[in-house]
Design an enzyme around this catalytic site. Structure first.
Site, PDB file in Angstrom:
ATOM      1  N   ARG A 159       0.882  -1.177   0.000  1.00  0.00           N
ATOM      2  CA  ARG A 159       0.000   0.000   0.000  1.00  0.00           C
ATOM      3  C   ARG A 159       0.911   1.215   0.000  1.00  0.00           C
ATOM      4  O   ARG A 159       1.683   1.416   0.947  1.00  0.00           O
ATOM      5  CB  ARG A 159      -0.899  -0.028   1.236  1.00  0.00           C
ATOM      6  N   HIS A 197      -7.267   0.777  -6.428  1.00  0.00           N
ATOM      7  CA  HIS A 197      -7.481  -0.116  -5.277  1.00  0.00           C
ATOM      8  C   HIS A 197      -8.136  -1.403  -5.809  1.00  0.00           C
ATOM      9  O   HIS A 197      -9.289  -1.713  -5.511  1.00  0.00           O
ATOM     10  CB  HIS A 197      -8.364   0.580  -4.243  1.00  0.00           C
ATOM     11  N   GLN A 202      -9.918  -4.091  -3.549  1.00  0.00           N
ATOM     12  CA  GLN A 202     -11.240  -3.659  -3.114  1.00  0.00           C
ATOM     13  C   GLN A 202     -12.276  -3.934  -4.204  1.00  0.00           C
ATOM     14  O   GLN A 202     -13.363  -4.464  -3.938  1.00  0.00           O
ATOM     15  CB  GLN A 202     -11.214  -2.166  -2.777  1.00  0.00           C
ATOM     16  N   ASP A 249     -17.179   6.552  -1.490  1.00  0.00           N
ATOM     17  CA  ASP A 249     -15.889   6.468  -0.789  1.00  0.00           C
ATOM     18  C   ASP A 249     -15.760   7.780  -0.002  1.00  0.00           C
ATOM     19  O   ASP A 249     -16.543   8.724  -0.215  1.00  0.00           O
ATOM     20  CB  ASP A 249     -14.773   6.323  -1.848  1.00  0.00           C
ATOM     21  N   CYS A 271     -16.407   1.167   0.470  1.00  0.00           N
ATOM     22  CA  CYS A 271     -15.169   0.429   0.740  1.00  0.00           C
ATOM     23  C   CYS A 271     -14.785   0.469   2.208  1.00  0.00           C
ATOM     24  O   CYS A 271     -14.082  -0.417   2.690  1.00  0.00           O
ATOM     25  CB  CYS A 271     -14.044   0.992  -0.117  1.00  0.00           C
ATOM     26  N   ARG A 312     -13.294  -9.061   1.361  1.00  0.00           N
ATOM     27  CA  ARG A 312     -11.897  -8.696   1.047  1.00  0.00           C
ATOM     28  C   ARG A 312     -10.977  -9.915   1.216  1.00  0.00           C
ATOM     29  O   ARG A 312     -10.031 -10.095   0.464  1.00  0.00           O
ATOM     30  CB  ARG A 312     -11.437  -7.553   1.956  1.00  0.00           C
TER      31      ARG A 312
HETATM   32  N1   CP Z   1     -11.260  -0.532   2.250  1.00  0.00           N
HETATM   33  C1   CP Z   1      -9.999  -0.550   2.730  1.00  0.00           C
HETATM   34  O1   CP Z   1      -9.016  -0.692   1.990  1.00  0.00           O
HETATM   35  O2   CP Z   1      -9.905  -0.429   4.076  1.00  0.00           O
HETATM   36  P1   CP Z   1      -8.558  -0.196   4.892  1.00  0.00           P
HETATM   37  O3   CP Z   1      -8.001   1.138   4.495  1.00  0.00           O
HETATM   38  O4   CP Z   1      -8.957  -0.265   6.330  1.00  0.00           O
HETATM   39  O5   CP Z   1      -7.593  -1.300   4.523  1.00  0.00           O
HETATM   40  N1  NVA Z   2      -9.907   6.629  -1.289  1.00  0.00           N
HETATM   41  C1  NVA Z   2      -9.580   6.154   0.053  1.00  0.00           C
HETATM   42  C2  NVA Z   2      -9.850   4.692   0.154  1.00  0.00           C
HETATM   43  C3  NVA Z   2      -9.627   4.093   1.509  1.00  0.00           C
HETATM   44  C4  NVA Z   2      -9.821   2.593   1.518  1.00  0.00           C
HETATM   45  C5  NVA Z   2      -8.121   6.473   0.356  1.00  0.00           C
HETATM   46  O1  NVA Z   2      -7.288   6.369  -0.554  1.00  0.00           O
HETATM   47  O2  NVA Z   2      -7.829   6.859   1.483  1.00  0.00           O
END
Ligand code: CP
Ligand code: NVA
Length: 303
Positions: A101, A128, A131, A219, A259, A287
């Site tokens: 990430r 993502h 997701q 989101d 999400c 997930r």
């Molecule tokens: N939806 C999602 O990716 O959640 P987290 O940021 O908690 O991993």
């Molecule tokens: N768009 C959000 C998604 C979190 C799962 C972010 O990038 O923070």
């Protein structure tokens, strides 16, 4: 050439279909889950916080027989303690998969350029995909066939929105999106989705996007790393809160997806996310099923 997963279009419709099928079959019969990762490690590198992605990935790896190595943002120091490339080369010496990430999508591309184990995007500024795979599994579990159904995404044209648009293209779903000016899905992403045969209908009025939708999705308005813009974003997104009025513009059996993490009273009203048409908890649980099927797919494709 090693196959990675940086965005949904690294897959193809056949692989996506197989992945959904396996995820649901293994969910229904956990005893049938294979253990192709026995004796192997999977690196889980995080530059940002996570609840779902970290936990679901760890449990996916464990149930496939492998060992997850969670690497905290403060201990890895990408490009601070050592370069992204040197971290990736080192981890590839111990692990069959590197999942990360990152803030910049380019960080994942730099990893891909130096390793021959698959790299999985656990969220970047652009995408993502893990997701979106869970979202497809959730819709399939709820509706059965999803081809021809309409998903309306209301809000910021985020990483989550981008991967959903690709996911819809590969499963024959219509993708509609409503965003305020300046927060739209980037044009190059909409073009890439259309080039793949997908539909991207873009609106500024959320009611126009929600009309005839089978699913409404949103989101956060302020993604990780954008905290300094929060006040400005809250002002820009007034009118985009998914409440009963917006849900009422969709089809009578439409569902709500998010999400997570969610901000009740901002992008979604509490009585919608906590209401009977919300699928957010099965969606979060899926997930793990998505990650399990994805890891098996990547191991097979790279065998
Ligand atoms: N939806 C999602 O990716 O959640 P987290 O940021 O908690 O991993
Ligand atoms: N768009 C959000 C998604 C979190 C799962 C972010 O990038 O923070």
């Amino acid at each position: 050439m090693t196959r990675h997963l940086l965005e949904i279009d690294d897959l193809d419709p056949t692989r996506v279909e197989r992945l959904i099928g396996r995820a649901l079959a293994w969910k229904a019969d956990p005893a049938s889950v294979p253990r192709p990762l026995a004796g192997q490690g999977v690196a889980l590198v995080f530059e940002k916080p996570s609840t779902r992605t970290r936990s679901s990935s760890e449990m996916a790896v464990v149930t496939l027989g492998g060992h997850p190595i969670y690497i905290r943002p403060d201990e890895i120091g990408l490009d601070v303690r050592e370069s992204v490339e040197d971290v990736a080369r080192t981890l590839a010496g111990y692990c069959s998969v590197i999942a990360a990430r990152t803030f910049a999508h380019g960080t994942l591309e730099r990893m891909v350029s130096v390793v021959d184990v698959p790299v999985v995007n656990l969220l970047s500024d652009l995408a993502h995909p893990c997701q979106a795979l869970a979202d497809l599994i959730t819709l399939r579990a709820h509706f059965g066939a999803i081809e021809g159904r309409r998903l309306a995404y209301l809000g910021d044209g985020t990483n989550v929105a981008a991967s959903l648009a690709f996911a819809c293209a590969f499963t024959g779903m219509e993708f509609a999106i409503a965003s305020p000016a300046g927060y739209e899905l980037p044009d190059d992403i909409a073009d890439r989705v259309r080039d793949l045969g997908g539909t991207v209908e873009q609106f500024s009025d959320p009611f126009d996007a929600a009309r005839d939708a089978d699913a409404l999705y949103t989101d956060v308005w302020t993604s990780m790393g954008q905290e300094a813009e929060q006040a400005q974003r809250r002002a820009a997104f007034v009118g985009y809160t998914i409440d009963h009025a917006l849900l009422g513009a969709a089809l009578p059996d439409a569902v709500f997806l998010h999400c997570l993490p969610a901000h009740r009273g901002e992008e979604v009203a509490a009585d919608v996310i906590d209401g009977s048409r919300s699928l957010v908890w099965p969606q979060a649980a899926n997930r793990m099923d998505a990650m399990r099927a994805l890891l098996v797919d990547l191991l097979e494709e790279n065998a």
